[in-house]
Scaffold this motif. Structure first.
Motif, PDB file in Angstrom:
ATOM      1  N   ASN A   1      -7.707 -37.600   4.721  1.00 30.76           N
ATOM      2  CA  ASN A   1      -7.896 -36.176   4.434  1.00 30.76           C
ATOM      3  C   ASN A   1      -7.376 -35.308   5.577  1.00 30.76           C
ATOM      4  OD1 ASN A   1      -9.041 -36.604   1.921  1.00 30.76           O
ATOM      5  ND2 ASN A   1     -11.114 -36.741   2.726  1.00 30.76           N
ATOM      6  N   GLU A   2      -7.520 -35.801   6.812  1.00 28.85           N
ATOM      7  CA  GLU A   2      -6.994 -35.064   7.961  1.00 28.85           C
ATOM      8  C   GLU A   2      -5.467 -35.055   7.951  1.00 28.85           C
ATOM      9  OE1 GLU A   2      -8.487 -36.402  11.691  1.00 28.85           O
ATOM     10  OE2 GLU A   2     -10.567 -36.467  11.015  1.00 28.85           O
ATOM     11  N   ILE A   3      -4.883 -36.195   7.598  1.00 25.72           N
ATOM     12  CA  ILE A   3      -3.423 -36.338   7.607  1.00 25.72           C
ATOM     13  C   ILE A   3      -2.776 -35.501   6.515  1.00 25.72           C
ATOM     14  CG2 ILE A   3      -1.539 -37.977   7.200  1.00 25.72           C
ATOM     15  CD1 ILE A   3      -3.410 -40.103   8.519  1.00 25.72           C
ATOM     16  N   ASP A   4      -3.370 -35.528   5.321  1.00 26.45           N
ATOM     17  CA  ASP A   4      -2.802 -34.807   4.180  1.00 26.45           C
ATOM     18  C   ASP A   4      -3.926 -34.392   3.239  1.00 26.45           C
ATOM     19  OD1 ASP A   4      -1.476 -33.824   1.989  1.00 26.45           O
ATOM     20  OD2 ASP A   4      -0.082 -35.501   1.810  1.00 26.45           O
ATOM     21  N   PRO A   5      -4.355 -33.140   3.305  1.00 27.79           N
ATOM     22  CA  PRO A   5      -5.471 -32.670   2.458  1.00 27.79           C
ATOM     23  C   PRO A   5      -5.195 -32.797   0.964  1.00 27.79           C
ATOM     24  CG  PRO A   5      -5.012 -31.113   4.231  1.00 27.79           C
ATOM     25  CD  PRO A   5      -3.885 -32.102   4.236  1.00 27.79           C
ATOM     26  N   SER A   6      -3.938 -32.961   0.586  1.00 30.25           N
ATOM     27  CA  SER A   6      -3.618 -33.083  -0.839  1.00 30.25           C
ATOM     28  C   SER A   6      -3.853 -34.505  -1.364  1.00 30.25           C
ATOM     29  CB  SER A   6      -2.150 -32.694  -1.083  1.00 30.25           C
ATOM     30  OG  SER A   6      -1.259 -33.640  -0.502  1.00 30.25           O
ATOM     31  N   ILE A   7      -4.143 -35.432  -0.473  1.00 34.85           N
ATOM     32  CA  ILE A   7      -4.410 -36.809  -0.900  1.00 34.85           C
ATOM     33  C   ILE A   7      -5.697 -36.863  -1.717  1.00 34.85           C
ATOM     34  CG2 ILE A   7      -5.165 -39.091  -0.065  1.00 34.85           C
ATOM     35  CD1 ILE A   7      -3.132 -38.840   2.180  1.00 34.85           C
ATOM     36  N   HIS A   8      -5.615 -37.574  -2.822  1.00 39.43           N
ATOM     37  CA  HIS A   8      -6.786 -37.732  -3.700  1.00 39.43           C
ATOM     38  C   HIS A   8      -7.152 -39.217  -3.779  1.00 39.43           C
ATOM     39  CE1 HIS A   8      -9.590 -37.448  -6.957  1.00 39.43           C
ATOM     40  NE2 HIS A   8      -8.798 -38.080  -7.802  1.00 39.43           N
ATOM     41  N   ILE A   9      -8.383 -39.538  -3.386  1.00 42.15           N
ATOM     42  CA  ILE A   9      -8.864 -40.917  -3.467  1.00 42.15           C
ATOM     43  C   ILE A   9      -9.341 -41.158  -4.901  1.00 42.15           C
ATOM     44  CG2 ILE A   9     -10.381 -42.686  -2.516  1.00 42.15           C
ATOM     45  CD1 ILE A   9      -8.340 -41.479  -0.545  1.00 42.15           C
ATOM     46  N   VAL A  10      -8.547 -41.894  -5.646  1.00 45.14           N
ATOM     47  CA  VAL A  10      -8.842 -42.129  -7.064  1.00 45.14           C
ATOM     48  C   VAL A  10     -10.019 -43.076  -7.243  1.00 45.14           C
ATOM     49  CG1 VAL A  10      -7.914 -43.037  -9.234  1.00 45.14           C
ATOM     50  CG2 VAL A  10      -6.427 -41.762  -7.670  1.00 45.14           C
ATOM     51  N   LYS A  11     -10.075 -44.120  -6.407  1.00 50.73           N
ATOM     52  CA  LYS A  11     -11.091 -45.157  -6.590  1.00 50.73           C
ATOM     53  C   LYS A  11     -11.337 -45.873  -5.274  1.00 50.73           C
ATOM     54  CE  LYS A  11     -13.648 -47.910  -9.300  1.00 50.73           C
ATOM     55  NZ  LYS A  11     -14.793 -47.446 -10.106  1.00 50.73           N
ATOM     56  N   LYS A  12     -12.594 -46.268  -5.048  1.00 47.93           N
ATOM     57  CA  LYS A  12     -12.964 -47.106  -3.909  1.00 47.93           C
ATOM     58  C   LYS A  12     -13.553 -48.401  -4.448  1.00 47.93           C
ATOM     59  CE  LYS A  12     -13.935 -43.135  -0.916  1.00 47.93           C
ATOM     60  NZ  LYS A  12     -14.969 -42.426  -0.095  1.00 47.93           N
ATOM     61  N   ILE A  13     -12.987 -49.524  -4.031  1.00 46.40           N
ATOM     62  CA  ILE A  13     -13.348 -50.838  -4.572  1.00 46.40           C
ATOM     63  C   ILE A  13     -13.725 -51.754  -3.414  1.00 46.40           C
ATOM     64  CG2 ILE A  13     -12.519 -52.830  -5.900  1.00 46.40           C
ATOM     65  CD1 ILE A  13     -10.433 -50.903  -7.157  1.00 46.40           C
ATOM     66  N   ASP A  14     -14.769 -52.596  -3.596  1.00 44.87           N
ATOM     67  CA  ASP A  14     -15.199 -53.423  -2.468  1.00 44.87           C
ATOM     68  C   ASP A  14     -15.193 -54.927  -2.722  1.00 44.87           C
ATOM     69  OD1 ASP A  14     -17.349 -53.645  -4.162  1.00 44.87           O
ATOM     70  OD2 ASP A  14     -18.820 -52.791  -2.783  1.00 44.87           O
ATOM     71  N   THR A  15     -14.708 -55.374  -3.884  1.00 47.58           N
ATOM     72  CA  THR A  15     -14.646 -56.813  -4.138  1.00 47.58           C
ATOM     73  C   THR A  15     -13.338 -57.185  -4.832  1.00 47.58           C
ATOM     74  OG1 THR A  15     -15.659 -56.763  -6.340  1.00 47.58           O
ATOM     75  CG2 THR A  15     -17.163 -56.902  -4.441  1.00 47.58           C
ATOM     76  N   VAL A  16     -12.972 -58.459  -4.716  1.00 46.55           N
ATOM     77  CA  VAL A  16     -11.805 -58.978  -5.423  1.00 46.55           C
ATOM     78  C   VAL A  16     -11.997 -58.840  -6.922  1.00 46.55           C
ATOM     79  CG1 VAL A  16     -10.502 -61.089  -5.943  1.00 46.55           C
ATOM     80  CG2 VAL A  16     -11.177 -60.601  -3.580  1.00 46.55           C
ATOM     81  N   HIS A  17     -13.180 -59.186  -7.406  1.00 42.26           N
ATOM     82  CA  HIS A  17     -13.478 -59.150  -8.845  1.00 42.26           C
ATOM     83  C   HIS A  17     -13.309 -57.736  -9.406  1.00 42.26           C
ATOM     84  CE1 HIS A  17     -15.410 -60.202 -12.633  1.00 42.26           C
ATOM     85  NE2 HIS A  17     -16.178 -59.141 -12.491  1.00 42.26           N
ATOM     86  N   GLN A  18     -13.857 -56.749  -8.711  1.00 43.26           N
ATOM     87  CA  GLN A  18     -13.740 -55.365  -9.177  1.00 43.26           C
ATOM     88  C   GLN A  18     -12.292 -54.895  -9.140  1.00 43.26           C
ATOM     89  OE1 GLN A  18     -16.366 -52.927  -6.845  1.00 43.26           O
ATOM     90  NE2 GLN A  18     -18.225 -53.914  -7.598  1.00 43.26           N
ATOM     91  N   ALA A  19     -11.556 -55.303  -8.112  1.00 42.01           N
ATOM     92  CA  ALA A  19     -10.155 -54.896  -7.990  1.00 42.01           C
ATOM     93  C   ALA A  19      -9.328 -55.444  -9.144  1.00 42.01           C
ATOM     94  CB  ALA A  19      -9.588 -55.379  -6.653  1.00 42.01           C
TER      95      ALA A  19
END
Length: 252
Positions: free
Chosen positions: A21-39
């Motif tokens: 967000n600091e580098i580029d405020p236009s960046i949008h985080i679509v999804k946060k994933i924490d496991t291989v299965h979910q990915a």
């Protein structure tokens, strides 16, 4: 720019989000994933994003497994606390590989590299090849070190070594009997040659064998302090950035 983050440590994920967000405020985080299965499940159904930030070691396995199940043409920037041979290969073949702890300048350079890249080849074949290389490498580890003592050479089994450390610029191995020998390997080479299930590089100075670890104390600022038998010279400190991964490794 739409980005997906694959990271199993909450603090690391939030830190990366803040940096982006600091580098580029236009960046949008679509999804946060924490496991291989979910990915795997998510990537099979979703492709509406531009870039993936992906940690190597996730809660339920290594992220290479994702690409065995899903064909992705989306560029990936890999992040990891590990600096091993198979991982270094991604420095050449992927957008970038960034060593934790993450810093703004390196993230910014990786984003710039992504933006400037005019042609993006489908990485699927590359991922499969590198996965096989990584899997093959993980099956063969060093079992013996040939060390010099006085005027002779002696074989020392890897299982006899409690760990490795840097002493006045030289790498040495410490046996469980408390004997130290000069090892003709760099710490980076040892990370490649040693079984990662048995040895862990806690910082730039020390690699420890799990059986030498007898106690872990909480240290200031989220760090950990390790007590071992035999005793190494100097404090054995695990940084806050590596503390969670170290505990996960020791608890497996």
């Amino acid at each position: 720019m739409n980005i997906v983050i694959v990271e199993d440590e909450w603090e690391a994920c939030e830190h990366l989000t803040s940096l982006l967000n600091e580098i580029d405020p236009s960046i949008h985080i679509v999804k946060k994933i924490d496991t291989v299965h979910q990915a795997i499940s998510y990537f099979k159904q979703n492709h509406d994003f531009d870039l993936i930030f992906m940690d190597i070691h996730l809660a339920d396995g290594i992220s290479f497994e994702i690409f065995k199940e899903v064909e992705l043409s989306i560029p990936v920037i890999f992040t990891s606390a590990y600096d091993q041979y198979a991982i270094k290969a991604f420095k050449v073949n992927s957008i970038d590989y960034i060593l934790k702890p993450l810093v703004k300048e390196e993230i910014e350079q990786a984003i710039l590299k992504f933006k400037n890249q005019k042609q993006q080849a489908n990485p699927q074949a590359m991922f499969q090849s590198l996965y096989q290389e990584f899997a093959q490498a993980s099956k063969t580890y060093k079992t013996t070190f040939l060390v010099q003592y006085k005027e002779a050479l002696y074989p020392v089994a890897t299982s006899e070594l409690a760990g490795f450390f840097i002493d006045q610029g030289m790498v040495k191995g410490l046996t469980f009997e408390g004997k130290a020998y000069v090892i003709t390997h760099t710490m980076e080479q040892l990370e490649v040659d040693l079984n990662p299930n048995e040895f862990y590089r806690i910082n730039r100075q020390f690699i420890l064998q799990r059986n030498c670890i007898k106690r872990i104390d909480y240290y200031f600022n989220g760090k950990l302090k390790i007590k071992t038998d035999p005793v190494f010279e100097g404090d054995l400190i695990v940084s806050k950035a590596k503390a969670s991964d170290f505990k996960k490794w020791l608890n497996q």
